[in-house]
Design an enzyme around this catalytic site. Sequence first.
Site, PDB file in Angstrom:
ATOM      1  CG  LEU A   1      -2.005  -1.233   1.280  1.00  9.44           C
ATOM      2  CD1 LEU A   1      -2.834  -0.968   2.589  1.00  9.44           C
ATOM      3  CD2 LEU A   1      -2.677  -1.018   0.009  1.00  9.44           C
ATOM      4  CB  CYS A   2       4.666   2.168   0.153  1.00 11.79           C
ATOM      5  SG  CYS A   2       4.877   2.051   1.798  1.00 11.79           S
TER       6      CYS A   2
ATOM      7  CG  MET B   1       6.416   3.828   5.000  1.00 13.47           C
ATOM      8  SD  MET B   1       6.623   3.208   6.552  1.00 13.47           S
ATOM      9  CE  MET B   1       7.541   1.695   6.196  1.00 13.47           C
ATOM     10  CD  GLU B   2       9.067   6.130   0.229  1.00 13.34           C
ATOM     11  OE1 GLU B   2       8.251   5.849  -0.642  1.00 13.34           O
ATOM     12  OE2 GLU B   2       8.887   6.511   1.183  1.00 13.34           O
TER      13      GLU B   2
ATOM     14  CG  ASP C   1      24.780 -10.560   2.963  1.00 10.87           C
ATOM     15  OD1 ASP C   1      24.575 -11.634   3.284  1.00 10.87           O
ATOM     16  OD2 ASP C   1      25.121 -10.366   1.804  1.00 10.87           O
TER      17      ASP C   1
END
Length: 162
Positions: free
Chosen positions: A80-81, A117-118, A132
Amino acid sequence: MPDSAKLTHLNDAGQPAMVDVGAKQPTRRVARARSRVVLGPEIMALMKEGDLPTRKGPVFQTAILAGIMGAKRTSELIPLCHPLGLDNCQVTIEVDGPDAVLIECTATVTGKTGVEMEALTGASVAALTIYDMCKALSHDILIQETRLVSKTGGKQDFHHAG
């Protein structure tokens, strides 16, 4: 929470829904998010000239690129972004004490919806990339304190007090 506070990604029937931003006026919006990665003093001791060299490339430079790429693809990862064409995205990594690094992602857009959100995705992806690339040295790496630090534009500005 005030009585007027409600979840924005639910329609009147309580079903998931994208927020309709069609009637909003575009404004300049900036969000800054931060993640802290505790690598431990042993890994930090391997740092040369501000980065950790590996066969895959310098860890922090690779994490910066990954963070920017993650921020640009947020709408593909978070349901939904709205897809946003970012005006700018900057990721920085700095040493935070003897055993950790601080990642900061600042995302900017001129648009109808915010870029929190970004910024959060950019900081998170950069932190995951560091994990990682360093996990062969230790699995005790800790990603912590991912949070929104500030946002401007839109209905209201926000600045974390800490």
